[in-house]
Design an enzyme around this catalytic site. Structure first.
Site, mmCIF file in Angstrom:
data_model
loop_
_atom_site.group_PDB
_atom_site.id
_atom_site.type_symbol
_atom_site.label_atom_id
_atom_site.label_comp_id
_atom_site.label_asym_id
_atom_site.label_seq_id
_atom_site.Cartn_x
_atom_site.Cartn_y
_atom_site.Cartn_z
ATOM 1 N N HIS A 7 0.840 -1.198 0.000
ATOM 2 C CA HIS A 7 0.000 0.000 0.000
ATOM 3 C C HIS A 7 0.872 1.243 0.000
ATOM 4 O O HIS A 7 1.924 1.268 0.616
ATOM 5 C CB HIS A 7 -0.930 0.022 1.226
ATOM 6 C CG HIS A 7 -2.095 0.923 1.033
ATOM 7 N ND1 HIS A 7 -2.042 2.265 1.290
ATOM 8 C CD2 HIS A 7 -3.338 0.667 0.553
ATOM 9 C CE1 HIS A 7 -3.211 2.803 0.993
ATOM 10 N NE2 HIS A 7 -4.018 1.867 0.541
ATOM 11 N N ASP A 42 -7.900 -5.407 -0.531
ATOM 12 C CA ASP A 42 -8.331 -6.323 -1.586
ATOM 13 C C ASP A 42 -7.964 -7.779 -1.328
ATOM 14 O O ASP A 42 -8.529 -8.674 -1.945
ATOM 15 C CB ASP A 42 -7.724 -5.893 -2.934
ATOM 16 C CG ASP A 42 -8.323 -4.584 -3.394
ATOM 17 O OD1 ASP A 42 -9.550 -4.446 -3.315
ATOM 18 O OD2 ASP A 42 -7.565 -3.697 -3.814
#
Ligand code: COA
Length: 377
Positions: free
Chosen positions: A263, A314
């Site tokens: 991320h 996700d």
């Protein structure tokens, strides 16, 4: 050519503050919507309440929430005209995000409030977009399987209606709760790629539909919302737990990326991934999909020890949706159904404090070139 820049900006605008916002914020491994933690909201609020919070900067009173939810639910129905045109669009062999991008754009043509800029009209557009987008995805799933549209029930929640109008059977409350929690967890996330896209478009004072369509286009990409679908495809292609180690090492050796991992902002873990991991653990166990959960956990372990990278939202949402029997290619459209709540809040915020986005590029091209005719090139 004069270069007005002192230094290059980081590729990907890492660390750049692009606007002020009061909608959602990330501090270390904490995500808040309007100052409330995602842990509290996912445990206590449902999606409609979270949307009210995102749009109004406060939690609703009980009566207000009933009224707000009613307004959303009354917009869930797709009209006969809309259904006819949408049913004629190609639906097989196209990615659902491409279909959804087109369908949402088409909805604007039926909406007389779309070009209006007063608060009342904009609120109507927001309610309509939120509700109808959540009806489009189940409709797509039905028509591409040769099934009829199912009329939503206005006295039920958005999450309930999504599952009902997709599957044609009334969903169990437990399943609705899981799905609703997924919607809450995905509803907003500061200045991610799609939200930024929506703000850039609205900064030109273009309409809400155009801004949302740009956001859907951004979310579609595999480095953004498209990653959840890729996670499930990856697990399926690896096949079994004993093949995970070799697969991960090969991917890392080839310097490829593992979807659902890493991320830009969270370096100590994504708090949504932690919640989704526990949901995935129990759902996979309940639905006989433990192998996929164990495979995910093993991928997480290796990539953490070898690269120091952690799962993002996700990663475990993939196995949560798979356990619910949702087709892989609907994961990103479902992300859209949720994130549209956040986009609409950001679009409103952008209109309220607008200045058009117009950055510059650092010039790296050739200068002082002399034009020459064809025979001299
Ligand atoms: N798998 C393997 N390595 C990864 C990785 C992944 N998913 N994500 C990042 N890395 C590595 C990069 O290869 C790079 O390594 P290097 O320094 O040795 O070259 C380093 O970590 C930094 O990655 P970078 O791509 O520069 O990070 P970013 O901030 O630009 O991108 C993401 C952030 C989320 C786009 C990126 O982590 C990614 O592509 N993840 C997979 C897609 C995904 O899950 N997207 C959903 C985001 S919510």
């Amino acid at each position: 050519m004069v270069n007005n820049y002192d230094g290059a900006i980081d590729r990907g605008l890492e660390g750049v503050i692009a606007c002020t916002t009061k909608i959602s914020y990330i501090i270390d491994a904490t995500l808040t919507y309007r100052g409330y933690t995602i842990e509290d909201l996912s445990a206590h609020s449902h999606f409609e309440e979270v949307v009210f919070l995102l749009w109004n900067n406060r939690l609703p009173k009980e009566e207000e929430l009933k009224h707000f939810s009613k307004k959303i639910h009354s917009e869930l129905t797709l009209s006969k005209d809309q259904l006819k045109v949408l049913a004629d669009l190609p639906s097989r062999g196209v990615h659902p995000m491409a279909w959804l991008r087109t369908a949402v754009s088409m909805l604007s043509l039926w909406d007389e409030d779309a070009p209006k800029t007063d608060d009342r009209s904009r609120e109507k557009v927001m309610l309509r977009l939120l509700a109808k987008t959540s009806s489009l995805v189940p409709f797509l799933e039905r028509i591409r399987n040769g099934k009829e549209y199912i009329e939503p029930m206005a006295d039920k929640s958005l999450a309930w209606n999504f599952l009902y109008t997709m599957n044609g059977v009334e969903p169990e409350e437990e399943v609705v709760k899981v799905f609703d929690t997924c919607l809450v967890l995905h509803a907003d996330h500061e200045l991610n790629c799609s939200t930024f896209a929506s703000r850039v478009i609205s900064s030109s004072l273009s309409d809400i539909y155009s801004s949302v369509v740009s956001a859907i286009s951004a979310l579609k990409g595999p480095l953004h919302g498209g990653a959840n679908e890729q996670v499930m495809k990856t697990l399926k292609s690896i096949g079994s737990l004993d093949k995970v180690d070799a697969w991960v090492h090969q991917v890392l050796a080839e310097k490829k990326k593992i979807m659902g991992i890493g991320h830009r902002v969270y370096k100590n873990g994504d708090p949504r991934a932690k919640i989704l991991k526990e949901m995935s653990r129990s759902l996979c166990a309940k639905n006989g999909k433990e192998e996929y959960f164990k495979m995910s956990e093993r991928i997480e372990e290796i990539i953490k020890s070898e690269k120091g990278l952690l799962p993002n939202v996700d990663f475990y949402s993939a196995t949560v949706y798979d356990s619910m029997g949702i087709p892989f290619d609907l994961y990103t459209p479902i992300f859209t159904v949720s994130r549209i709540g956040g986009w609409l809040a950001h679009i409103q915020e952008q209109y309220s404090q607008n200045r058009i986005y117009r950055p510059r590029g650092e010039w790296k091209g050739a200068s002082h070139r002399e034009w020459s005719s064809f025979k001299n090139r």
